[in-house]
Structures are given as structure tokens and as C-alpha cells.
Write a protein that holds these residues in place. Structure first.
Motif, PDB file in Angstrom:
ATOM      1  N   LYS A  67       0.822  -1.200   0.000  1.00 59.18           N
ATOM      2  CA  LYS A  67       0.000   0.000   0.000  1.00 59.18           C
ATOM      3  C   LYS A  67       0.861   1.256   0.000  1.00 59.18           C
ATOM      4  N   SER A  68       0.340   2.298  -0.625  1.00 63.40           N
ATOM      5  CA  SER A  68       1.021   3.586  -0.635  1.00 63.40           C
ATOM      6  C   SER A  68       1.051   4.171   0.775  1.00 63.40           C
ATOM      7  N   LYS A  69       2.231   4.626   1.213  1.00 58.59           N
ATOM      8  CA  LYS A  69       2.345   5.247   2.540  1.00 58.59           C
ATOM      9  C   LYS A  69       1.606   6.577   2.600  1.00 58.59           C
ATOM     10  N   LYS A  70       1.450   7.228   1.460  1.00 52.02           N
ATOM     11  CA  LYS A  70       0.793   8.535   1.437  1.00 52.02           C
ATOM     12  C   LYS A  70      -0.731   8.413   1.387  1.00 52.02           C
ATOM     13  N   THR A  71      -1.231   7.509   0.523  1.00 56.55           N
ATOM     14  CA  THR A  71      -2.675   7.436   0.292  1.00 56.55           C
ATOM     15  C   THR A  71      -3.336   6.196   0.866  1.00 56.55           C
ATOM     16  N   GLY A  72      -2.564   5.164   1.161  1.00 55.73           N
ATOM     17  CA  GLY A  72      -3.136   3.907   1.631  1.00 55.73           C
ATOM     18  C   GLY A  72      -3.706   3.056   0.518  1.00 55.73           C
ATOM     19  N   ALA A  73      -3.583   3.507  -0.722  1.00 54.99           N
ATOM     20  CA  ALA A  73      -4.119   2.760  -1.864  1.00 54.99           C
ATOM     21  C   ALA A  73      -3.219   1.579  -2.201  1.00 54.99           C
ATOM     22  N   GLU A 149      -3.706  -3.878  -7.918  1.00 54.19           N
ATOM     23  CA  GLU A 149      -4.435  -2.626  -8.145  1.00 54.19           C
ATOM     24  C   GLU A 149      -5.844  -2.864  -8.678  1.00 54.19           C
TER      25      GLU A 149
END
Length: 227
Positions: A67-73, A149
Motif C-alpha cells: 500500500k502507498s504510505k501517502k494514500t493507503g491505496a 491494483e
């Protein structure tokens, strides 16, 4: 840590070296691979459903959801291309594969980088009568299931086990190197119990290895020759 290696061994030679019957060669039209990176497909020797060895193309690196650390996506999955020898019996990502799904990873040479901007790449191989004698890394395989994704995904993957660097590798990569198995140990690695297999996880004799190529940007050969 091994992130790049080569395998230019002909399929016929791999079948002979690793005791694989011709009908269990699943590689198809195998071609020389002078530069294999994580997430690439490469030949692996594993035990099939009937307990007999087979040559199959698998993807390098156990996959896990990332997961992206910035968005959680959900983003592209992580590829765990190396497993530490001191973690294979305790870490949940490796433990079951070490107990049940060990494999041989055929190779001709492997690369370690030294320095940065620019890095110098050093290719290691075994000594012998041939230019770069074939060998095998100690490996593990699994069917990796993870979130991609677009939703759930799965791919059959392998990883290479690393151990303490020997005296040849240490000046280039001070901590780790891939576990290289001797031919007389293939059966113990593939068919022995976990204790038998664990005994084989040690640095290869540096006197039986050599650096065959070094240079800036020497990550592959544009002419298609073996690194």
C-alpha cells in the motif's frame, strides 16, 4: 543481497545437470537469459505433483500486498527476491516454503553492485574448465496470492536464499551473498527434511569462485553475450 543474475545454460544441459526427465521440461523454447531481474521469469527446478523433478519458468520474488504510505491505496506488489538463511525457519513468509517447497535455481553468474552514482557492477561465477560453469542457488517457491491494483491476483514465484558473504564477495557486498549448492547436495536440499536442508545454508568456498566481469553500467551485455 542478490537482485541480478544470469542463466545461459541450454535446456538440455539443465535437464542433465539437475536430473530432470525430458517430458518434465516445461520451459518451452528456452533462450539464454544474460540478465534476470526481480519479477522476471526464469527456470527453476522443483518437485512436481508426483514428487519428480521438473523444469518450470517461475517469476522471481514472492509477492505481497503493498500500500502507498501517502494514500493507503493498493499499488504494485512487493517482490521478495531474497530470503535470509537465519529467517527461513521462523519468518511466516518463508517458513512453510522452506519446509515443503524447496527448489534449485539454475544460474551462470550473479551480480553485486558497489558504490553509487555511478555504481560498479561485479559479476561472480564459479571456477572450472568452462568459462562460467553452471551452478544452482538454494531457492524456495510458492503460489503468491495478494491484492493488486485491480483486485486479487496470484502468480507462482520463487526466491533465492542468502547467507553471510564469503571472502571474495565481502569487499563488494560486505554482508550477504546467495547460497550456492554443490551438485552432491542437490538431493539433500530437494528431498531431505528441514534439518538436513538447513545444514546446507552456508557461504560457498571463495577459492572456487572468481569475478569474471566488472565495470560501470555492466548490468548486461548489449551483444547478448553472457555477463
Amino acid at each position: 543481497m542478490c537482485n541480478l543474475y544470469s542463466n545461459t545454460i541450454p535446456a538440455t544441459a539443465m535437464r542433465q545437470l539437475f536430473d530432470v526427465a525430458v517430458e518434465r521440461d516445461r520451459l518451452g523454447n528456452a533462450v539464454p537469459l544474460p540478465a534476470i531481474y526481480p519479477k522476471h521469469l526464469a527456470p527453476v527446478v522443483r518437485k512436481g505433483d508426483e514428487g519428480k523433478r521438473e523444469l518450470v519458468p517461475l517469476s522471481w520474488g514472492f509477492r505481497t500486498t503493498k500500500k502507498s504510505k501517502k494514500t493507503g491505496a493498493i499499488i504494485q506488489p512487493g517482490a521478495w527476491n531474497n530470503a535470509r538463511d537465519d529467517k527461513v525457519r521462523s519468518n511466516g513468509l518463508w517458513k512453510q516454503s522452506f519446509e515443503e517447497r524447496r527448489c534449485l535455481v539454475p544460474a551462470s553468474s550473479f551480480c553485486e553492485a558497489q558504490g553509487r552514482n555511478p555504481a560498479t557492477y561485479h559479476w561472480f561465477a564459479l571456477k572450472g574448465d568452462e568459462d562460467r560453469p553452471p551452478f544452482a542457488f538454494a531457492g524456495l517457491w510458492q503460489n503468491s496470492r495478494y491484492q493488486g491494483e485491480e483486485g486479487p491476483e496470484e502468480v507462482v514465484t520463487y526466491t533465492v536464499i542468502t547467507t553471510t558473504a564469503n571472502e571474495l564477495v565481502k569487499p563488494i557486498h560486505p554482508q550477504r551473498m546467495p547460497v550456492i549448492l554443490k551438485p552432491q547436495d542437490y538431493e539433500q536440499w530437494m528431498d531431505g527434511n528441514a534439518d538436513d536442508a538447513f545444514e546446507l545454508l552456508e557461504p560457498f568456498n571463495s577459492n572456487e569462485m572468481q569475478i569474471v566481469r566488472s565495470g560501470e553500467g555492466e548490468k548486461s551485455d548489449p551483444a547478448g553475450r553472457l555477463p
